[in-house]
Scaffold this motif. Sequence first.
Motif, mmCIF file in Angstrom:
data_model
loop_
_atom_site.group_PDB
_atom_site.id
_atom_site.type_symbol
_atom_site.label_atom_id
_atom_site.label_comp_id
_atom_site.label_asym_id
_atom_site.label_seq_id
_atom_site.Cartn_x
_atom_site.Cartn_y
_atom_site.Cartn_z
ATOM 1 N N ARG A 1 0.820 -1.211 0.000
ATOM 2 C CA ARG A 1 0.000 0.000 0.000
ATOM 3 C C ARG A 1 0.856 1.264 0.000
ATOM 4 N N PHE A 2 2.000 1.218 0.679
ATOM 5 C CA PHE A 2 2.886 2.370 0.791
ATOM 6 C C PHE A 2 4.322 1.900 0.635
ATOM 7 N N LEU A 3 5.228 2.852 0.521
ATOM 8 C CA LEU A 3 6.651 2.567 0.656
ATOM 9 C C LEU A 3 7.269 3.632 1.532
ATOM 10 N N HIS A 4 8.475 3.341 2.024
ATOM 11 C CA HIS A 4 9.233 4.311 2.809
ATOM 12 C C HIS A 4 10.352 4.861 1.938
ATOM 13 N N LEU A 5 10.407 6.172 1.839
ATOM 14 C CA LEU A 5 11.411 6.872 1.036
ATOM 15 C C LEU A 5 12.462 7.470 1.957
ATOM 16 N N ALA A 6 13.723 7.069 1.765
ATOM 17 C CA ALA A 6 14.829 7.595 2.571
ATOM 18 C C ALA A 6 15.664 8.541 1.725
ATOM 19 N N THR A 7 15.834 9.770 2.231
ATOM 20 C CA THR A 7 16.702 10.752 1.603
ATOM 21 C C THR A 7 17.724 11.222 2.633
ATOM 22 N N SER A 8 18.681 12.032 2.189
ATOM 23 C CA SER A 8 19.725 12.494 3.101
ATOM 24 C C SER A 8 20.004 13.970 2.856
ATOM 25 N N ASP B 1 -1.251 22.778 -7.897
ATOM 26 C CA ASP B 1 -0.436 23.242 -9.028
ATOM 27 C C ASP B 1 1.052 23.247 -8.702
ATOM 28 N N GLU B 2 1.372 23.436 -7.417
ATOM 29 C CA GLU B 2 2.774 23.518 -7.028
ATOM 30 C C GLU B 2 3.401 22.154 -6.766
ATOM 31 N N VAL B 3 2.568 21.098 -6.692
ATOM 32 C CA VAL B 3 3.061 19.758 -6.373
ATOM 33 C C VAL B 3 4.005 19.259 -7.464
ATOM 34 N N ARG B 4 5.120 18.678 -7.053
ATOM 35 C CA ARG B 4 6.111 18.158 -7.987
ATOM 36 C C ARG B 4 6.038 16.637 -8.066
ATOM 37 N N VAL B 5 6.360 16.118 -9.244
ATOM 38 C CA VAL B 5 6.392 14.671 -9.462
ATOM 39 C C VAL B 5 7.830 14.184 -9.357
ATOM 40 N N ILE B 6 8.034 13.172 -8.518
ATOM 41 C CA ILE B 6 9.345 12.539 -8.348
ATOM 42 C C ILE B 6 9.341 11.218 -9.099
ATOM 43 N N THR C 1 8.747 20.564 1.416
ATOM 44 C CA THR C 1 9.023 19.462 2.323
ATOM 45 C C THR C 1 10.520 19.235 2.494
ATOM 46 N N GLN C 2 10.868 18.516 3.577
ATOM 47 C CA GLN C 2 12.267 18.185 3.822
ATOM 48 C C GLN C 2 12.806 17.267 2.740
ATOM 49 N N LYS C 3 11.973 16.340 2.267
ATOM 50 C CA LYS C 3 12.442 15.427 1.221
ATOM 51 C C LYS C 3 12.785 16.190 -0.060
ATOM 52 N N THR C 4 12.018 17.242 -0.362
ATOM 53 C CA THR C 4 12.303 18.046 -1.550
ATOM 54 C C THR C 4 13.656 18.727 -1.414
ATOM 55 N N ALA C 5 13.897 19.334 -0.261
ATOM 56 C CA ALA C 5 15.179 19.996 -0.028
ATOM 57 C C ALA C 5 16.330 19.005 -0.142
ATOM 58 N N ASN C 6 16.132 17.804 0.421
ATOM 59 C CA ASN C 6 17.196 16.796 0.362
ATOM 60 C C ASN C 6 17.467 16.351 -1.076
ATOM 61 N N LEU C 7 16.397 16.092 -1.834
ATOM 62 C CA LEU C 7 16.564 15.581 -3.199
ATOM 63 C C LEU C 7 17.210 16.594 -4.129
ATOM 64 N N VAL D 1 18.537 7.864 -3.514
ATOM 65 C CA VAL D 1 17.479 7.509 -2.584
ATOM 66 C C VAL D 1 17.493 6.006 -2.318
ATOM 67 N N SER D 2 16.859 5.641 -1.215
ATOM 68 C CA SER D 2 16.627 4.238 -0.891
ATOM 69 C C SER D 2 15.157 4.101 -0.522
ATOM 70 N N LEU D 3 14.517 3.063 -1.055
ATOM 71 C CA LEU D 3 13.107 2.808 -0.816
ATOM 72 C C LEU D 3 12.954 1.464 -0.119
ATOM 73 N N LEU D 4 12.040 1.384 0.814
ATOM 74 C CA LEU D 4 11.720 0.112 1.452
ATOM 75 C C LEU D 4 10.255 -0.175 1.218
ATOM 76 N N VAL D 5 9.974 -1.345 0.644
ATOM 77 C CA VAL D 5 8.594 -1.745 0.404
ATOM 78 C C VAL D 5 8.443 -3.197 0.849
ATOM 79 N N HIS D 6 7.332 -3.506 1.519
ATOM 80 C CA HIS D 6 7.092 -4.892 1.918
ATOM 81 C C HIS D 6 5.627 -5.222 1.721
ATOM 82 N N ASP D 7 5.350 -6.495 1.495
ATOM 83 C CA ASP D 7 3.998 -6.902 1.127
ATOM 84 C C ASP D 7 3.334 -7.801 2.152
#
Length: 236
Positions: free
Chosen positions: A30-37, A194-199, A72-78, A84-90
């Motif tokens: 349903r979701f994933l975890h996005l890790a940025t630095s 309108d301001e939302v960005r696509v990653i 967002t903080q993730k935007t500033a980091n990216l 990036v590292s993503l964690l997804v589990h089912d």
Amino acid sequence: MPEVPVSSSNAPQTSSTLPEEVVQCLQNARFLHLATSSTDAMPHISLMNYTYLPSSPYSASAQIIMTTPPGTQKTANLLQNPRVSLLVHDWVSTRPPTLTSGRASSPPPAASRSSLATLLLGMNTAALSRISATINGTAHFVAHGSEEEKWLKARHLENNTFGSELDDGEDDVFGTSPAESSGDGGRGRWVEGDEVRVISVCVEDVRISDYKGRVTDWKITGATNATGNGALPNGI
């Protein structure tokens, strides 16, 4: 002697496509975890809605699509570090009742969902493959206002359920976004604005861990990571 988990000690396997079990995991989760630095190496983790695309009119390679407002903080980091590292589990897991205080959790889990929702949840759980995938790659912001951004955002909206309630007023336990007070699950703020960005994240390598502790590493090579499947997994 107790069984020792199998570790990933050999060189990664290579493939031009994502392993089938990873695609299945992306279909089930349903979701994933996005890790940025940040620039000072401070890690930041976000819980994200996502859409997995085997390919698109703009890319022959597999992509994982997410959206975020610019502040967002993730935007500033990216913007400083696209790695990036993503964690997804089912798998589906629930915390057992806490009995140390002498009382069970309230309300009981079964009381908060309909019998149909419970049945569907059981069927969905039975189909899971019980793995987690740590996905490493490079993220980039799709050009703002471009046709590509509009196309990807439309696919992301189609592929996620952002409402907080079903038509009959019951809680949507199968929605792909936590409910918010606005009643739209955050759709307006996190996707439609309108301001939302696509990653877009291009997958470079994957580590698969199963429920028995076995680990397998994969290196994704080549320009096309298509699965031969035109579906838009996530939240199904």
